[in-house]
Design an enzyme around this catalytic site. Sequence first.
Site, PDB file in Angstrom:
ATOM      1  CG  ASN A  64      -0.900-103.882  94.893  1.00 34.62           C
ATOM      2  OD1 ASN A  64      -2.061-104.577  94.388  1.00 34.62           O
ATOM      3  ND2 ASN A  64       0.552-102.808  95.314  1.00 34.62           N
ATOM      4  CG  LEU A  65      -5.517-108.135  95.862  1.00 33.41           C
ATOM      5  CD1 LEU A  65      -6.615-109.051  95.063  1.00 33.41           C
ATOM      6  CD2 LEU A  65      -5.496-108.754  96.568  1.00 33.41           C
ATOM      7  CE  LYS A  66       3.433-105.450  95.591  1.00 30.01           C
ATOM      8  NZ  LYS A  66       4.694-105.240  95.834  1.00 30.01           N
TER       9      LYS A  66
ATOM     10  N   GLY B   7       6.463-101.830 104.147  1.00 32.56           N
ATOM     11  CA  GLY B   7       7.276-102.324 105.982  1.00 32.56           C
ATOM     12  C   GLY B   7       5.846-103.164 106.519  1.00 32.56           C
TER      13      GLY B   7
ATOM     14  CG  HIS C 234       2.692 -99.929  92.769  1.00 30.02           C
ATOM     15  ND1 HIS C 234       3.840-100.617  92.831  1.00 30.02           N
ATOM     16  CD2 HIS C 234       2.430 -99.808  94.536  1.00 30.02           C
ATOM     17  CE1 HIS C 234       3.936-101.266  93.967  1.00 30.02           C
ATOM     18  NE2 HIS C 234       2.986-100.988  94.993  1.00 30.02           N
TER      19      HIS C 234
ATOM     20  CB  ILE D 215       9.163-101.982  98.439  1.00 30.62           C
ATOM     21  CG1 ILE D 215       8.542-100.220  98.340  1.00 30.62           C
ATOM     22  CG2 ILE D 215       8.769-102.852  97.432  1.00 30.62           C
ATOM     23  CD1 ILE D 215       8.886 -99.837  97.462  1.00 30.62           C
TER      24      ILE D 215
ATOM     25  CB  ALA E 207       1.170-106.158  98.233  1.00 30.67           C
ATOM     26  CB  SER E 208       3.764-109.891  99.631  1.00 35.59           C
ATOM     27  OG  SER E 208       4.383-108.795 100.938  1.00 35.59           O
TER      28      SER E 208
ATOM     29  CD  GLU F 182       4.533 -97.901  96.841  1.00 35.22           C
ATOM     30  OE1 GLU F 182       4.164 -98.816  96.442  1.00 35.22           O
ATOM     31  OE2 GLU F 182       5.128 -97.415  95.370  1.00 35.22           O
TER      32      GLU F 182
END
Lengths: 222, 222, 222, 222
Positions: free
Chosen positions: C9-11, C181, C93, C146, C202-203, C141
């Site tokens: 997920n590039l958000k 996580g 989301h 998160i 994501a990150s 999630e």
Amino acid sequence: MPEVTILINLKTYREGLGENAHRIARAAEDVAAESGVTIGICPQPMDLHPLARHFDIPVYAQHVDGVVPGASTGHITAEALRVAGAAGSLINHSERRLTLAGIEASVQACASNRIHSVVCTNNVLTSAAAAALGPDFVAIEPPELIGSGISVAKADPEIIGNSVEAIRIVNESVRILTGAGIQSGECVRIATDLGTDGVLLASSVVKAEDPAAVLRDLVSQV
Amino acid sequence: MPEVTILINLKTYREGLGENAHRIARAAEDVAAESGVTIGICPQPMDLHPLARHFDIPVYAQHVDGVVPGASTGHITAEALRVAGAAGSLINHSERRLTLAGIEASVQACASNRIHSVVCTNNVLTSAAAAALGPDFVAIEPPELIGSGISVAKADPEIIGNSVEAIRIVNESVRILTGAGIQSGECVRIATDLGTDGVLLASSVVKAEDPAAVLRDLVSQV
Amino acid sequence: MPEVTILINLKTYREGLGENAHRIARAAEDVAAESGVTIGICPQPMDLHPLARHFDIPVYAQHVDGVVPGASTGHITAEALRVAGAAGSLINHSERRLTLAGIEASVQACASNRIHSVVCTNNVLTSAAAAALGPDFVAIEPPELIGSGISVAKADPEIIGNSVEAIRIVNESVRILTGAGIQSGECVRIATDLGTDGVLLASSVVKAEDPAAVLRDLVSQV
Amino acid sequence: MPEVTILINLKTYREGLGENAHRIARAAEDVAAESGVTIGICPQPMDLHPLARHFDIPVYAQHVDGVVPGASTGHITAEALRVAGAAGSLINHSERRLTLAGIEASVQACASNRIHSVVCTNNVLTSAAAAALGPDFVAIEPPELIGSGISVAKADPEIIGNSVEAIRIVNESVRILTGAGIQSGECVRIATDLGTDGVLLASSVVKAEDPAAVLRDLVSQV
């Protein structure tokens, strides 16, 4: 001396529910009588009617919808607030944001029912925008001060002063409240020195062991 | 004979506010006593406390938030509902939709406060999903029947039957209400024949000149 | 060996926008080809079409509305996603919550357009509820994981195991992702050991200096 | 002669998606070149980048969020719009309402990225409020005219005139669009005669068999 208003938002705190709401309302009634300062209280909706009946202080809702009475389940109408004895309602609190169209509809619904509208805002520009809607009050809640423990007396109060200035260009008569960072009588004095007509505050009264003592301090420099 | 429940949603109708809410509650109390059918009422929040005190019928809120008591202005907590004497709350009514996470939090908050949760849904799949959350009731409101004047007795009741079936795969014990298109005793009988435990209705009682007469008709075929 | 899916997920990260999205897509394409693991990417909407054309990996939207094409400004339809080449979409989301009715409509809209629906959930009960809607994927999630920096490998993974169990009662075939996580290959292995079909993260990829290196680690224990 | 702007909102119409969006953009480019009138187009997000590259007309998004790039899934940032080549964005369209704080954040995000903000409003007071936020445009959409088939030429245009007046008290330089009830060149002329700088319209162009013919009519009395 201009009229000063102190509004106590009980939020959904347990310390402000049911019997506890009565306890705080009694303190507000006492200190208002002693000081001549207007002290209002914003309880949860189920406490609104009993508080409005039992105490000689203005009782405000925490939220009102702009919907017309009818097929709208789970909403709170200005008419129902008026029938319950409310003096007015907070609108668009930072914890209960509304659309611009919704805020305008809520302000109009309050006006139609002759109860006060208090529109909460978060910065200079939204304060000016809210003032353009013609509510009775704009309450400026700078997000950096909300629930921060930082008092407006110590923080840079520029946002309050600038908001007052921006509001006055748009609306000369709306009353203005400082809506965050209020902890003491000094804060209230600074708030009025900055050109606002009073304060909106919550936890420092609601969570106090002796709400009357806190209120006496708050009105001490008015 | 299984227990049948009739819930009357007063919405924000003027005909269901204040004194009018008392009038409808009295009719509900009378007809419930006569018939043995459980008749509950869902007033606006400010009427909840007086109705719960004055009438021997279950009083439900129209909406409850799943928030924990605290810094949440303009919300209605399950705890505040319990303190006010509520028997439970509608959740996710078609006129007050919540997120899935919000519905779940509201159901849990009701359970923690030992009041009933009634989750409203709009079709077969959302009914099954709501049932998976473990509420006390699921109330199925097919959008094509809401406020349509079309009675479930005349419309194709397939959606109710299919929803009951889908709910039962997920949850064997949740009670189910038919939540739209209810106008007469025949509708109530069809609703229970389809496997639901009662009905949720609004305008046909709230806007009636003689609510007791409408309620007597509604319970006539139970 | 069951198919494992990794969704990135590039958000709205700058590190995942425009040219940066291409850089991450290239890394995903490379590592997918090397490893045989399905690696999908969820860019911002304006990057969706170019990424879907230029890279041989599934490209998912971050959000889809359930509205029917027509008079709905500012919404994203499943049809528009299909036309742009999307393989599917995240739905609900934690940073873009929908109503239950909205989730169901989005899942149906994806199904009608033959693209994948990935419904995100926050706990055991909402996971079961989402599964009842019949999406292609449920991504769990747990809010406590998160963006916490806590890896599912070290935290108590009970919520994942319990969610898988609750989902399977309702829906035997839906695929399940562990949605928070995830930081290493060990996390991915634990996620699949717990009965899920892959991960949503994501990150740790988006903000990596060398996304391919992170992805190689993630697939290392599959 | 003051500059006149015509914005075409493609909404989520099928007739305005993908290849169809290109068809309308071509018509807009042609008629803009012929007439000297600025004609912009507001496509769905996935069409924004290709349209901005292929056509020499301003391309606007239908919605922008005020969030800072980062951990916000399913949102559209002003930065992403700028990178994709957008000239600006609609904000707070009647089909995509935002909170007051959200509108202000979106306007600021557009300003920071040097793209145009077009805030939609529904009546005189919300128009003044929007103007106080300092956007590039305010587009007034009287709800009684939206999608009504009633043209502003025939309906009472008092709301437009009064809104212009209220906006000018608050903000002298913001450009104003008439945002509903536009069907013909006569409507555009009336809109500019009332003091607005152009129009925002949708279905009469998007659903036209020959969009260029409709656009030629729209610019005919400028």
